[in-house]
Motif scaffolding. Structure first.
Motif, mmCIF file in Angstrom:
data_model
loop_
_atom_site.group_PDB
_atom_site.id
_atom_site.type_symbol
_atom_site.label_atom_id
_atom_site.label_comp_id
_atom_site.label_asym_id
_atom_site.label_seq_id
_atom_site.Cartn_x
_atom_site.Cartn_y
_atom_site.Cartn_z
ATOM 1 N N ARG A 180 0.828 -1.266 -0.102
ATOM 2 C CA ARG A 180 0.002 0.068 -0.027
ATOM 3 C C ARG A 180 0.765 1.333 0.151
ATOM 4 N N ARG A 181 1.860 1.450 0.853
ATOM 5 C CA ARG A 181 2.837 2.382 1.084
ATOM 6 C C ARG A 181 4.032 1.839 1.361
ATOM 7 N N GLY A 182 5.227 2.087 0.795
ATOM 8 C CA GLY A 182 6.493 1.366 1.249
ATOM 9 C C GLY A 182 7.523 2.026 0.150
ATOM 10 N N LEU A 183 8.721 1.307 0.201
ATOM 11 C CA LEU A 183 9.877 1.541 -0.661
ATOM 12 C C LEU A 183 10.354 0.182 -1.350
ATOM 13 N N LEU A 184 10.883 0.537 -2.640
ATOM 14 C CA LEU A 184 11.590 -0.794 -3.253
ATOM 15 C C LEU A 184 12.711 -0.330 -3.243
ATOM 16 N N VAL A 185 13.614 -1.124 -3.072
ATOM 17 C CA VAL A 185 14.990 -0.925 -2.544
ATOM 18 C C VAL A 185 15.964 -1.948 -3.639
ATOM 19 N N SER A 186 16.862 -1.285 -4.272
ATOM 20 C CA SER A 186 17.489 -2.029 -5.328
ATOM 21 C C SER A 186 18.682 -2.625 -4.701
ATOM 22 N N ASP A 187 19.514 -2.090 -3.901
ATOM 23 C CA ASP A 187 20.769 -2.536 -3.402
ATOM 24 C C ASP A 187 21.262 -1.701 -2.089
ATOM 25 N N PHE A 188 22.101 -2.455 -1.389
ATOM 26 C CA PHE A 188 22.839 -2.006 -0.142
ATOM 27 C C PHE A 188 24.243 -1.753 -0.515
ATOM 28 N N TRP A 189 24.930 -1.008 0.328
ATOM 29 C CA TRP A 189 26.453 -0.935 0.261
ATOM 30 C C TRP A 189 26.789 -0.313 1.338
ATOM 31 N N TYR A 190 28.230 -0.146 1.647
ATOM 32 C CA TYR A 190 28.917 0.197 2.816
ATOM 33 C C TYR A 190 28.317 0.027 4.131
ATOM 34 N N THR A 191 28.135 -1.094 4.111
ATOM 35 C CA THR A 191 27.191 -1.764 5.493
ATOM 36 C C THR A 191 28.374 -2.320 6.623
ATOM 37 N N ARG A 192 27.900 -1.623 7.658
ATOM 38 C CA ARG A 192 28.918 -1.871 8.715
ATOM 39 C C ARG A 192 28.194 -2.514 10.060
ATOM 40 N N VAL A 193 28.721 -3.326 10.822
ATOM 41 C CA VAL A 193 28.140 -3.716 11.888
ATOM 42 C C VAL A 193 28.211 -2.969 13.149
ATOM 43 N N LEU A 194 27.232 -2.673 13.782
ATOM 44 C CA LEU A 194 27.235 -1.857 15.031
ATOM 45 C C LEU A 194 27.095 -2.808 16.231
ATOM 46 N N ASP A 195 26.378 -3.564 16.105
ATOM 47 C CA ASP A 195 26.009 -4.544 17.324
ATOM 48 C C ASP A 195 26.147 -6.050 16.864
ATOM 49 N N PRO A 196 27.266 -6.684 16.835
ATOM 50 C CA PRO A 196 27.415 -8.164 16.211
ATOM 51 C C PRO A 196 26.392 -8.876 17.036
ATOM 52 N N LYS A 197 25.997 -8.971 18.520
ATOM 53 C CA LYS A 197 25.340 -9.830 19.048
ATOM 54 C C LYS A 197 23.715 -9.731 18.526
ATOM 55 N N GLN A 198 23.214 -8.667 18.324
ATOM 56 C CA GLN A 198 21.872 -8.369 17.651
ATOM 57 C C GLN A 198 21.939 -8.386 16.047
ATOM 58 N N LEU A 199 23.195 -8.398 15.568
ATOM 59 C CA LEU A 199 23.330 -7.833 14.217
ATOM 60 C C LEU A 199 22.829 -6.808 13.710
ATOM 61 N N VAL A 200 22.942 -5.753 14.494
ATOM 62 C CA VAL A 200 22.605 -4.433 14.006
ATOM 63 C C VAL A 200 23.715 -3.559 13.063
ATOM 64 N N VAL A 201 22.887 -3.296 11.703
ATOM 65 C CA VAL A 201 23.852 -3.071 10.746
ATOM 66 C C VAL A 201 23.494 -1.596 10.179
ATOM 67 N N THR A 202 24.450 -0.844 9.804
ATOM 68 C CA THR A 202 24.123 0.621 9.507
ATOM 69 C C THR A 202 24.833 0.384 8.067
ATOM 70 N N GLY A 203 24.160 1.236 7.078
ATOM 71 C CA GLY A 203 24.607 1.207 5.604
ATOM 72 C C GLY A 203 23.879 2.252 5.077
ATOM 73 N N LEU A 204 23.842 2.241 3.535
ATOM 74 C CA LEU A 204 23.116 3.035 2.497
ATOM 75 C C LEU A 204 22.681 2.325 1.555
ATOM 76 N N THR A 205 21.685 2.883 0.985
ATOM 77 C CA THR A 205 20.910 2.165 -0.273
ATOM 78 C C THR A 205 21.940 2.744 -1.274
ATOM 79 N N ARG A 206 21.449 2.030 -2.571
ATOM 80 C CA ARG A 206 22.115 2.772 -3.566
ATOM 81 C C ARG A 206 21.515 2.034 -5.124
ATOM 82 N N ASN A 207 21.851 2.938 -6.097
ATOM 83 C CA ASN A 207 21.312 2.267 -7.498
ATOM 84 C C ASN A 207 19.826 2.218 -7.675
#
Length: 468
Positions: A372-399
């Motif tokens: 109904r309302r959301g985002l279509l995402v092609s790709d992620f990049w430059y992802t880095r782990v902030l909390d390995p135990k919970q696998l919290v990851v930060t990164g960017l969309t691209r393309n």
């Protein structure tokens, strides 16, 4: 007996001669033929190829362990390698956790090798590049087409030996118009299965659809992730979650036996699904390892050392650097949805009614139709782990990112930064749909790949724009 197998057996005999009959040794010999055709600004600017043979030796003697490597296969070179490794073992610290050697074990032959791919010419790769460039119809194009062939053998002083061959081809390209990029990637066992024209047309359509993006506020959005973005999820789950060393150190989210994922999720590390060497660095036969079955975590990966410490056997994940990074699955598959797993919203209307070309994957089109309302995402990049135990990851969309309203991508959106727990995002009740047709994505490391269909998730946490 292959040349590599003969060479491995000779090195084992040299170890016996130099270090004595009580020494334990394992030897891996790998011949590689790697070739890469790169293009930028819509023309080929580099063709490179290399052929070489690498020898890796691990020696355990007098309670101490050392490893060495080299690429000289003449008698003097082999002798020098064994002598260096023996000298390193003398000064190494005691190794009371040495797991011993792999016993003689039958090894599967693995999938057949496509000879045309193994020894493809530069002209054959260039033909795929030409097709890609022609298909973008005047947009800037850049990327690569590569082929790889490996012939490997293993031998140890316990009498175990194994051999195998593997070949793969991969293409990764972008098309650019103004500041907008579109991407298309594919990895296959056969170069003949790479369609440069189809990849170029897909990348160009996405680039054109990504023009004139608008800024959206951060927040949680429902998302449809195309296979390239899902590949990043699989890679991080493998490195930081299904890693036996991290699990033993309590740095992994994995809890075998717990329903940590949505029931739609089944993950398998399946190296023999594609052309690859059928044994690992320690000679353990490789096989399919179910990691998640219908949402329940079942296993993590082990090499011989981490397996012995956990009181279990190796799962065939011995690898270079394993003592530091741990045993990591490198051939992860997210199994596709059943016939009723793709969202029923496929009948909501043609995606072409919105931003033409935004959806680069046919499965993603079916999933988008139910949003109904959301985002279509092609790709992620430059992802880095902030909390390995919970696998919290930060990164960017691209393309390419697009706003979806009532099942239709209505316009391009500027790139986001996100911060999200990957297991939580795929947790119970959060997977709204899986595509039926997985796409194998190439990795930077030959022999590694990630295969997944498009994925619809109920929520993804976007924390800001790409600039901050």
């Amino acid at each position: 007996m292959s040349a590599e197998q003969d060479l491995a057996a000779r090195v084992v005999e040299l170890v016996r001669h130099v270090a004595g009959p009580g020494a334990e040794a394992e030897v891996v010999v790998t011949r590689t033929d790697l070739a890469l055709t790169r293009f930028a600004n819509s023309f080929i600017h580099q063709n490179v190829a290399e052929t070489g043979t690498a020898i890796q030796v691990r020696l355990h003697v007098d309670g101490r362990t050392a490893a060495g490597g080299g690429n000289r296969i003449d008698p003097d070179g082999l002798s020098a390698l064994v002598e260096r490794t023996r000298a390193a073992a003398r000064v190494a610290p005691p190794d009371p956790a040495w797991p011993g050697l792999t016993a003689p074990t039958p090894t599967p032959s693995g999938p057949a090798v496509d000879e045309a791919t193994a020894f493809a010419s530069a002209d054959e790769r260039a033909a795929r590049v030409r097709a890609f460039v022609d298909a973008v119809e005047g947009l800037e194009a850049a990327g690569y087409c590569r082929t790889a062939y490996r012939s490997g053998a293993f031998a140890n002083s316990a009498g175990h030996s194994a051999q195998g061959r593997a070949a793969e081809a991969a293409m990764d390209g972008i098309a650019r118009t103004g500041g907008a990029d579109g991407v298309a990637r594919h990895c296959a066992d056969r170069l003949a299965d790479l369609d440069g024209g189809a990849l170029g047309a897909r990348a160009a359509a996405k680039a054109r659809a990504a023009a004139d993006p608008v800024e959206l506020p951060p927040g949680r959005y429902e998302v449809v992730l195309e296979p390239a973005a899902v590949a990043d999820l699989l890679q991080n789950l493998a490195w930081f979650g299904f890693n036996g060393k991290r699990y033993a150190e309590r740095q992994s989210f994995a809890e075998p036996g717990a329903a940590q994922f949505d029931p739609a999720v089944t993950l398998v590390d399946d190296p023999l699904h594609a052309s690859t060497l059928p044994f690992d660095l320690e000679g353990t036969p490789r096989r399919a390892l179910p990691l998640v079955e219908a949402g329940t975590t079942r296993a993590v990966a082990y090499d011989r050392r981490s397996g012995a410490e956990a009181g279990t056997a190796s799962t065939g994940h011995g690898m270079p650097g394993g003592s530091t990074f741990g045993p990591i699955p490198h051939n992860l598959r997210l199994l596709p949805g059943a016939s009723d797993a793709v969202d029923a919203g496929v009948a909501a209307g043609p995606v072409s009614a919105g931003v033409t070309g935004a959806v680069g994957d046919p499965d993603a089109a079916a999933l988008v139709a139910g949003v109904r309302r959301g985002l279509l995402v092609s790709d992620f990049w430059y992802t880095r782990v902030l909390d390995p135990k919970q696998l919290v990851v930060t990164g960017l969309t691209r393309n390419g990112v697009w706003l979806v309203e009532d099942g239709v991508p209505v316009r391009a959106v500027r790139d986001f930064r996100f911060t999200e727990s990957y297991p939580r995002a795929m947790g119970p009740g959060r997977v709204l749909g899986l595509g039926r047709s997985p796409v194998r994505q190439p990795d930077r490391v030959d022999g590694s790949w990630w295969e997944a269909p498009a994925l619809r998730l109920s929520s993804w946490n976007f924390t800001g724009g790409a600039s901050g």
